[in-house]
Design a protein around this motif. Structure first.
Motif, PDB file in Angstrom:
ATOM      1  N   UNK A   1     -28.672  71.721  10.766  1.00 54.10           N
ATOM      2  CA  UNK A   1     -28.852  73.102  11.219  1.00 54.10           C
ATOM      3  C   UNK A   1     -29.969  73.787  10.449  1.00 54.10           C
ATOM      4  N   UNK A   2     -29.996  73.559   9.142  1.00 52.52           N
ATOM      5  CA  UNK A   2     -30.947  74.292   8.296  1.00 52.52           C
ATOM      6  C   UNK A   2     -32.293  73.583   8.188  1.00 52.52           C
ATOM      7  N   UNK A   3     -32.447  72.459   8.882  1.00 59.54           N
ATOM      8  CA  UNK A   3     -33.707  71.716   8.804  1.00 59.54           C
ATOM      9  C   UNK A   3     -34.827  72.440   9.552  1.00 59.54           C
ATOM     10  N   UNK A   4     -34.435  73.299  10.501  1.00 59.78           N
ATOM     11  CA  UNK A   4     -35.455  73.915  11.356  1.00 59.78           C
ATOM     12  C   UNK A   4     -35.847  73.001  12.508  1.00 59.78           C
ATOM     13  N   UNK A   5     -35.341  71.785  12.532  1.00 56.70           N
ATOM     14  CA  UNK A   5     -35.677  70.817  13.581  1.00 56.70           C
ATOM     15  C   UNK A   5     -35.331  71.353  14.957  1.00 56.70           C
ATOM     16  N   UNK A   6     -36.211  71.035  15.920  1.00 58.55           N
ATOM     17  CA  UNK A   6     -36.124  71.639  17.254  1.00 58.55           C
ATOM     18  C   UNK A   6     -34.904  71.198  18.048  1.00 58.55           C
ATOM     19  N   UNK A   7     -34.265  70.105  17.627  1.00 58.86           N
ATOM     20  CA  UNK A   7     -33.159  69.561  18.430  1.00 58.86           C
ATOM     21  C   UNK A   7     -31.813  70.198  18.140  1.00 58.86           C
ATOM     22  N   UNK A   8     -31.753  71.070  17.160  1.00 61.29           N
ATOM     23  CA  UNK A   8     -30.461  71.658  16.804  1.00 61.29           C
ATOM     24  C   UNK A   8     -30.527  73.164  16.976  1.00 61.29           C
ATOM     25  N   UNK A   9     -29.521  73.704  17.662  1.00 60.88           N
ATOM     26  CA  UNK A   9     -29.506  75.156  17.823  1.00 60.88           C
ATOM     27  C   UNK A   9     -28.107  75.727  17.859  1.00 60.88           C
ATOM     28  N   UNK A  10     -28.081  77.055  17.831  1.00 55.39           N
ATOM     29  CA  UNK A  10     -26.837  77.796  17.654  1.00 55.39           C
ATOM     30  C   UNK A  10     -25.987  77.778  18.924  1.00 55.39           C
ATOM     31  N   UNK A  11     -24.748  77.366  18.757  1.00 61.97           N
ATOM     32  CA  UNK A  11     -23.750  77.468  19.826  1.00 61.97           C
ATOM     33  C   UNK A  11     -22.425  77.690  19.126  1.00 61.97           C
ATOM     34  N   UNK A  12     -21.877  78.898  19.251  1.00 63.06           N
ATOM     35  CA  UNK A  12     -20.700  79.212  18.424  1.00 63.06           C
ATOM     36  C   UNK A  12     -19.457  78.442  18.851  1.00 63.06           C
ATOM     37  N   UNK A  13     -19.366  78.097  20.152  1.00 63.35           N
ATOM     38  CA  UNK A  13     -18.099  77.594  20.698  1.00 63.35           C
ATOM     39  C   UNK A  13     -16.955  78.554  20.362  1.00 63.35           C
ATOM     40  N   UNK A  14     -17.275  79.835  20.273  1.00 63.40           N
ATOM     41  CA  UNK A  14     -16.207  80.822  20.069  1.00 63.40           C
ATOM     42  C   UNK A  14     -15.216  80.673  21.227  1.00 63.40           C
ATOM     43  N   UNK A  15     -13.957  80.392  20.886  1.00 62.35           N
ATOM     44  CA  UNK A  15     -12.970  80.012  21.911  1.00 62.35           C
ATOM     45  C   UNK A  15     -11.652  80.732  21.615  1.00 62.35           C
ATOM     46  N   UNK A  16     -11.545  82.000  22.066  1.00 58.78           N
ATOM     47  CA  UNK A  16     -10.377  82.798  21.710  1.00 58.78           C
ATOM     48  C   UNK A  16      -9.108  82.367  22.443  1.00 58.78           C
ATOM     49  N   UNK A  17      -8.023  82.340  21.703  1.00 60.32           N
ATOM     50  CA  UNK A  17      -6.678  82.177  22.277  1.00 60.32           C
ATOM     51  C   UNK A  17      -5.794  83.236  21.623  1.00 60.32           C
ATOM     52  N   UNK A  18      -4.872  83.847  22.381  1.00 59.34           N
ATOM     53  CA  UNK A  18      -3.957  84.815  21.768  1.00 59.34           C
ATOM     54  C   UNK A  18      -3.210  84.169  20.601  1.00 59.34           C
ATOM     55  N   UNK A  19      -2.928  84.976  19.578  1.00 53.77           N
ATOM     56  CA  UNK A  19      -2.267  84.456  18.375  1.00 53.77           C
ATOM     57  C   UNK A  19      -1.017  83.658  18.743  1.00 53.77           C
ATOM     58  N   UNK A  20      -0.253  84.158  19.711  1.00 54.81           N
ATOM     59  CA  UNK A  20       0.998  83.469  20.057  1.00 54.81           C
ATOM     60  C   UNK A  20       0.746  82.071  20.635  1.00 54.81           C
ATOM     61  N   UNK A  21      -0.427  81.846  21.221  1.00 54.51           N
ATOM     62  CA  UNK A  21      -0.719  80.518  21.768  1.00 54.51           C
ATOM     63  C   UNK A  21      -1.306  79.562  20.729  1.00 54.51           C
ATOM     64  N   UNK A  22      -1.630  80.112  19.556  1.00 54.89           N
ATOM     65  CA  UNK A  22      -2.096  79.261  18.452  1.00 54.89           C
ATOM     66  C   UNK A  22      -0.933  78.916  17.531  1.00 54.89           C
ATOM     67  N   UNK A  23      -0.027  79.900  17.336  1.00 52.45           N
ATOM     68  CA  UNK A  23       1.078  79.737  16.381  1.00 52.45           C
ATOM     69  C   UNK A  23       2.338  79.376  17.140  1.00 52.45           C
ATOM     70  N   UNK A  24       2.419  78.139  17.585  1.00 52.70           N
ATOM     71  CA  UNK A  24       3.582  77.710  18.372  1.00 52.70           C
ATOM     72  C   UNK A  24       3.688  76.191  18.293  1.00 52.70           C
ATOM     73  N   UNK A  25       4.635  75.667  19.049  1.00 48.65           N
ATOM     74  CA  UNK A  25       4.927  74.240  19.013  1.00 48.65           C
ATOM     75  C   UNK A  25       3.722  73.370  19.318  1.00 48.65           C
ATOM     76  N   UNK A  26       2.924  73.791  20.288  1.00 46.58           N
ATOM     77  CA  UNK A  26       1.779  72.991  20.726  1.00 46.58           C
ATOM     78  C   UNK A  26       0.594  73.938  20.835  1.00 46.58           C
ATOM     79  N   UNK A  27       0.023  74.269  19.683  1.00 44.63           N
ATOM     80  CA  UNK A  27      -0.985  75.323  19.615  1.00 44.63           C
ATOM     81  C   UNK A  27      -2.292  74.915  20.277  1.00 44.63           C
ATOM     82  N   UNK A  28      -2.946  75.886  20.907  1.00 44.77           N
ATOM     83  CA  UNK A  28      -4.212  75.628  21.604  1.00 44.77           C
ATOM     84  C   UNK A  28      -5.339  75.352  20.612  1.00 44.77           C
TER      85      UNK A  28
END
Ligand code: NCD
Ligand code: ZN
Length: 341
Positions: A237-264
């Protein structure tokens, strides 16, 4: 360059999950206030498989946009075994979408309709190659006999390498790379292959998932790997190389769907991703490379102009809230050393 203030071209997020309905309204402002454009993932339920669905989803995003800086959602098509090459080309040519996303069936959240065998979409990929349309890949095999921590590396050998032999001019983004093997694979390949890197994979390794107990909010796919992998991602990421760029993959799930038997699976980083990237580049003494990674390389790969506005980050402490839009953000409760001016 001053070490306490940095001004870069306004960045783009080349991989984000904005969801739909109330969740869309809750999370969209965190992306749109920072990023000028975002590649919007199509894994809704039902998924965005047709041009009409992409056009309608884009309208819902625009309707949910708060007042503030300009924001352009860039839509994507969700590939299935039944995708019609003509539909994919039509949406690309009329501007409904800019890329198509390959989810191996059942690899991750809302991927049940994904592709069961890449050979089933040969005709689609051949058409995409002809028209220059990028393929975005969730790069993990789903073979249950493959260890979950090896699924990305095995994907490179079993799926990606043969595909690149069959279609050498297909433009591909290997999304959210997590391993040293993937970094090397991308570096060794020609200019048609690039990769996004998330903020969280630059911060956590797999130990973090079990630090003092089970940490569902640090569970995402591909799952974080070893420390040596994290170090390889930081170098790429920090190389500055042209092949790597920012993609957050920000992937929200409600807290209740993360803190459970089979969390997302999914980490919600939109509220602070740019500040987290800034921290990493600062730690690596590479703040001068942040603009290439966040604001230039992705635009070049997608053959789009870079943004003309600028964004300034300053070294100033800020607390990450425990909850945002009913979701636990990445690094909740911790302090960040950077903020957007
Ligand atoms: C994503 C989601 O929740 O939609 N989850 C994740 O862990 N990254 C899907 C994905 O990109 O794999
Ligand atoms: Zn994703």
């Amino acid at each position: 360059m001053s070490r306490d203030v940095i001004t870069i071209r306004r960045p783009d997020d080349w991989h984000v999950h904005l969801r739909d309905g109330d969740m869309l309204a809750g999370v969209l402002p965190y992306t749109s206030r920072v990023f000028a454009r975002a590649i919007v993932m199509p894994n809704l339920s039902p998924p965005v498989t047709h041009v009409a669905a992409a056009v309608a989803y884009r309208e819902r995003i625009l309707a949910a946009l708060p007042a503030g800086p300009n924001f352009t959602p860039l839509m994507t098509a969700y590939l299935t075994d039944a995708t019609d090459p003509g539909e994919i080309a039509r949406g690309y040519e009329n501007g409904a979408w800019v890329a198509a996303k390959l989810y191996p069936a059942n690899a991750t959240t809302n991927s049940a309709h994904g592709v069961t065998d890449i050979r089933k979409i040969d005709a689609v990929l051949a058409r995409m190659t002809e028209i220059g349309m990028p393929l975005l890949m969730h790069g993990e095999v789903t073979d249950p006999t493959v260890d979950v921590f090896d699924r990305e590396a095995v994907f490179l050998e079993r799926v990606l390498a043969p595909l690149m032999v069959r279609l050498p001019s297909l433009r591909i983004v290997l999304e959210h790379v997590t391993t040293r093997a993937a970094v090397k694979f991308v570096e060794d390949a020609g200019p048609n292959l690039a990769a996004t890197i998330t903020a969280h994979h630059l911060i956590i390794n797999r130990n973090a998932l079990f630090q003092g107990g089970l940490r569902p909010h640090l569970y995402c796919l591909p799952v974080a790997k070893r420390e040596e992998d994290r170090q390889a991602l930081r170098r790429a990421a920090t190389s500055g190389g042209a092949k790597f760029f920012l993609g957050t993959d920000s992937a929200p799930h409600p807290v209740k769907d993360k803190e459970c038997d089979c969390g997302c699976a999914g980490i919600f980083s939109a509220p602070n991703a740019l500040e987290v990237y800034a921290r990493v580049f600062d730690e690596e003494n590479a703040l001068d490379k942040l603009e290439a990674f966040a604001s230039v390389n992705g635009a070049h790969f997608y053959r789009m102009p870079v943004n003309r506005e600028t964004t300034t980050l300053v070294r100033r402490e800020q607390d990450v809230p425990r909850e945002v839009a009913m979701v636990r953000p990445f690094l909740a409760g911790e302090k960040l050393g950077w903020r957007i001016a």
